[in-house]
Design an enzyme around this catalytic site. Structure first.
Site, PDB file in Angstrom:
ATOM      1  N   ASP A 133       0.841  -1.195   0.000  1.00  0.00           N
ATOM      2  CA  ASP A 133       0.000   0.000   0.000  1.00  0.00           C
ATOM      3  C   ASP A 133       0.879   1.249   0.000  1.00  0.00           C
ATOM      4  O   ASP A 133       2.034   1.217   0.440  1.00  0.00           O
ATOM      5  CB  ASP A 133      -0.893   0.026   1.247  1.00  0.00           C
ATOM      6  CG  ASP A 133      -1.920  -1.090   1.258  1.00  0.00           C
ATOM      7  OD1 ASP A 133      -2.223  -1.634   0.186  1.00  0.00           O
ATOM      8  OD2 ASP A 133      -2.408  -1.424   2.356  1.00  0.00           O
ATOM      9  N   ARG A 134       0.312   2.335  -0.444  1.00  0.00           N
ATOM     10  CA  ARG A 134       1.057   3.590  -0.549  1.00  0.00           C
ATOM     11  C   ARG A 134       1.770   3.952   0.749  1.00  0.00           C
ATOM     12  O   ARG A 134       2.938   4.358   0.744  1.00  0.00           O
ATOM     13  CB  ARG A 134       0.099   4.722  -0.950  1.00  0.00           C
ATOM     14  CG  ARG A 134       0.751   6.093  -1.045  1.00  0.00           C
ATOM     15  CD  ARG A 134      -0.286   7.144  -1.414  1.00  0.00           C
ATOM     16  NE  ARG A 134       0.307   8.460  -1.518  1.00  0.00           N
ATOM     17  CZ  ARG A 134       0.492   9.299  -0.510  1.00  0.00           C
ATOM     18  NH1 ARG A 134       0.102   8.931   0.715  1.00  0.00           N
ATOM     19  NH2 ARG A 134       1.052  10.476  -0.681  1.00  0.00           N
TER      20      ARG A 134
END
Length: 293
Positions: A133-134
């Site tokens: 995830d970012r």
């Protein structure tokens, strides 16, 4: 690029020989349709091909040109491991893994492409085999060509270890979470739900200080947001994970880090183990006693 192996054993078809060495049917079909060549003892072969003991056989594929729609980023890339076929990189929090509508010019893929261009690599199309995830930091495995990518595309042979920081302590302090995960309408958020896909996470609490526990986790399955959803469902969302009820003021992003990655190279049989240091923002928060403000 050419990949070949010597055959030992009973005669077999080229298809059987290549699949036994991990070459995907997709690539075999691509060669049949003119995207490369079948090779036996350094000679191109077509039609029905039999591989005999002692033969050196394989495939030749053209190098992969860079996708013109994927921009080159010159931003830094932390390379932890590299050889002819693989890269392991340490992704910082805040960096998206792949280009999308919100960011098409500086994602992990853009940075890897920029790194390959700077290295004057002949294959310029990176293949991410693991994604984060970012706002999750840590190790990502990248195949430098489509042959390597196809051999580990199913994830077998890849082991990922994460560290997460949560408030309080899980009870029991080690175990397995086996809870199905599904979507919430069209939202990015996932939940534990009987109608979801099976999701299995192993965990153990490593340490607790200032009311915050460091938990080591390994994914048996790979569902979207799996660690975040499972810990939230146990009443211990990640520090900083506002989407799942964590205290965002204590860090500003979810306290999740892919700390170790181990994989077996199917081309050589070698086992590679990589580690990534705890990132600076988490280290600072820990030293400060995980302040609320």
């Amino acid at each position: 690029m050419q990949f070949s192996w010597q055959h030992h054993g009973q005669p077999c078809s080229m298809k059987r020989f290549l699949t036994d060495h991990g070459i995907s049917m997709r690539l075999i079909k691509a060669v049949k349709h003119g995207e490369g060549h079948f090779i036996v003892n350094e000679k191109e072969r077509t039609g029905a091909i039999t591989i005999n003991t002692g033969d050196v056989a394989g495939i030749w594929l053209p190098d992969e040109a860079g996708d013109p729609d994927v921009a080159v980023s010159q931003q830094p890339l932390a390379v932890v491991f590299e050889d002819a076929n693989w890269l392991v990189v340490d992704k910082p929090a805040g960096l998206t893994s792949v280009p999308g509508p919100s960011n098409a010019t500086d994602t992990l893929v853009n940075r890897v492409k920029g790194y390959l261009v700077a290295q004057r690599a002949t294959n310029l199309k990176p293949h991410l085999l693991t994604r984060l995830d970012r706002d999750t930091s840590g190790l990502v495995l990248v195949a430098k060509n489509r042959v390597a990518q196809g051999m580990l595309a199913d994830g077998h042979g890849i082991e990922k270890t994460y560290w997460a920081w949560i408030e309080g302590t899980l009870t029991p302090t080690r175990g397995t979470i086996d809870q199905p995960i599904g979507r919430v309408a069209d939202q990015p958020r996932r939940v534990v739900t009987p109608n979801g896909q099976r999701a299995v996470t192993r965990y153990r609490v490593l340490a607790t200080e200032h009311g915050v526990s460091r938990v080591e986790l390994q994914l048996v399955t790979g569902r979207t947001h799996q660690i975040r959803v499972h810990l939230a469902a146990m009443g211990h969302p990640l520090i900083g994970d506002a989407l799942y009820g964590g205290n965002e003021r204590r860090l500003g992003r979810q306290a999740l880090h892919a700390v170790a990655l181990t994989f077996t190279d199917p081309l050589t049989g070698k086992r590679h183990s990589c580690q990534a240091a705890v990132p600076a923002d988490i280290a600072r928060a820990r030293l400060a006693g995980w302040p609320v403000e």
